[in-house]
Design a protein around this motif. Structure first.
Motif, short mmCIF file in Angstrom:
data_model
loop_
_atom_site.label_atom_id
_atom_site.label_comp_id
_atom_site.label_asym_id
_atom_site.label_seq_id
_atom_site.Cartn_x
_atom_site.Cartn_y
_atom_site.Cartn_z
N GLY A 1 2.81 1.54 -3.29
CA GLY A 1 1.88 1.96 -4.33
C GLY A 1 1.52 3.42 -4.22
N THR A 2 1.43 3.93 -3.00
CA THR A 2 1.15 5.35 -2.81
C THR A 2 2.31 6.21 -3.29
OG1 THR A 2 -0.28 4.88 -0.92
CG2 THR A 2 0.60 7.11 -1.09
N PHE B 1 2.19 6.25 -7.01
CA PHE B 1 1.12 7.12 -7.49
C PHE B 1 1.51 8.58 -7.36
CE2 PHE B 1 -2.89 9.45 -6.60
CZ PHE B 1 -3.45 9.32 -7.86
N HIS C 1 -8.75 -4.44 -9.62
CA HIS C 1 -7.35 -4.37 -9.21
C HIS C 1 -6.49 -5.37 -9.99
CE1 HIS C 1 -4.00 -3.51 -6.55
NE2 HIS C 1 -3.80 -4.82 -6.41
N SER D 1 0.82 -1.21 0.00
CA SER D 1 0.00 0.00 0.00
C SER D 1 0.86 1.26 0.00
CB SER D 1 -0.94 -0.01 1.22
OG SER D 1 -1.79 -1.13 1.18
N SER E 1 -6.44 -0.53 -4.08
CA SER E 1 -5.53 -1.22 -3.17
C SER E 1 -5.11 -0.32 -2.01
CB SER E 1 -4.29 -1.71 -3.92
OG SER E 1 -3.39 -2.35 -3.03
N SER E 2 -4.28 0.67 -2.29
CA SER E 2 -3.73 1.50 -1.22
C SER E 2 -4.83 2.29 -0.52
CB SER E 2 -2.68 2.45 -1.80
OG SER E 2 -1.61 1.73 -2.38
N THR F 1 6.99 -0.09 -8.12
CA THR F 1 5.90 -1.05 -8.35
C THR F 1 6.38 -2.50 -8.45
OG1 THR F 1 6.05 -0.83 -10.78
CG2 THR F 1 4.59 0.70 -9.61
N THR G 1 -3.64 4.79 -11.45
CA THR G 1 -4.61 5.39 -10.54
C THR G 1 -5.62 4.35 -10.07
OG1 THR G 1 -4.36 7.54 -11.63
CG2 THR G 1 -6.32 7.22 -10.28
N TRP H 1 -4.08 2.23 -7.40
CA TRP H 1 -3.99 2.89 -6.09
C TRP H 1 -5.36 2.97 -5.42
CZ3 TRP H 1 -5.86 7.57 -4.05
CH2 TRP H 1 -5.30 7.93 -2.82
#
Length: 223
Positions: A102-103, A106, A165, A99, A211-212, A142, A205, A208
């Motif tokens: 991934g943030t 993003f 996802h 998470s 998931s995150s 990633t 996007t 994210w």
């Protein structure tokens, strides 16, 4: 006393009215500076011919990107989920690591979006360098996420969120491969790279959001 002009000739400048008994020479085209020439404007004498469009490289790039996405999906589907993966140091679980990474990816994708807009407006070398390195860093971030998803969880479709996802996770690397193969290829459509870049941003996007953001709203911003 001035001698009369001979018939069939003229001392008048091009475009001026002819004197009685004379024939005016036709006006020649002029360029932007007012200088005239019978060959046409000087600035239009020789213009480079734009290269012919070659859709072949774009078709190949899209085909290879699609194969990458499909290959990842097939592997995730047939692979037996291990339910565990190598944890990243500093995080309490693989899901938390995924998470936060991934943030960060993003956030770098947002930098990509802003630097691409700046480059379109003539941002220069600084914007171009920021665009390149932010993209490279985003892709590197990633990689642990993809390893965790494919090895520990696999391709799943238990809910709409999980299905979106899984599809986005497979599509993000296909879009990345297609964009990299098209980038710098001469003769391709000018819209190819912006469209593939926009597609890459959209699927990242979606990753994210599914998931995150879902993890943070259900478990809180925990490490």
């Amino acid at each position: 006393m001035a001698a009369p002009a001979r018939a069939g000739t003229s001392d008048a400048r091009p475009g001026a009215a002819a004197l009685p008994g004379t024939t005016a020479r036709p006006a020649a085209p002029t360029d932007d500076d007012g200088a005239w020439t019978f060959e046409g404007p000087a600035h239009a004498a020789a213009r480079p011919t734009p290269p012919a469009l070659r859709p072949g490289p774009l078709v190949v790039a899209v085909a290879l990107g699609t194969m990458v996405s499909v290959g990842l999906g097939v592997y995730g589907r047939v692979h037996e989920p291990a339910l565990v993966a190598i944890n990243v140091a500093g995080f309490s679980s693989g899901t938390a690591a995924k998470s936060w990474l991934g943030t960060a990816a993003f956030a770098l994708a947002l930098v990509q979006l802003g630097s691409a807009r700046r480059m379109h407006r003539g941002g220069g070398r600084v914007a171009a360098g920021l665009h390149r390195w932010s993209g490279r860093a985003a892709v590197l971030l990633t990689v642990p996420v993809a390893v965790h998803c494919l090895y520990a969880l696999g391709y799943q479709d238990t809910t709409v969120r999980v299905l979106v996802h899984s599809l986005a996770g497979c599509a993000v690397y296909g879009a990345f491969v297609a964009k990299m193969l098209v980038l710098g290829r001469p003769g391709g459509p000018r819209w190819a790279v912006p469209v593939l870049g926009a597609l890459l941003f959209v699927v990242l996007t979606a990753l994210w959001l599914t998931s995150s953001l879902w993890f943070f709203t259900t478990s809180g911003p925990t490490l």
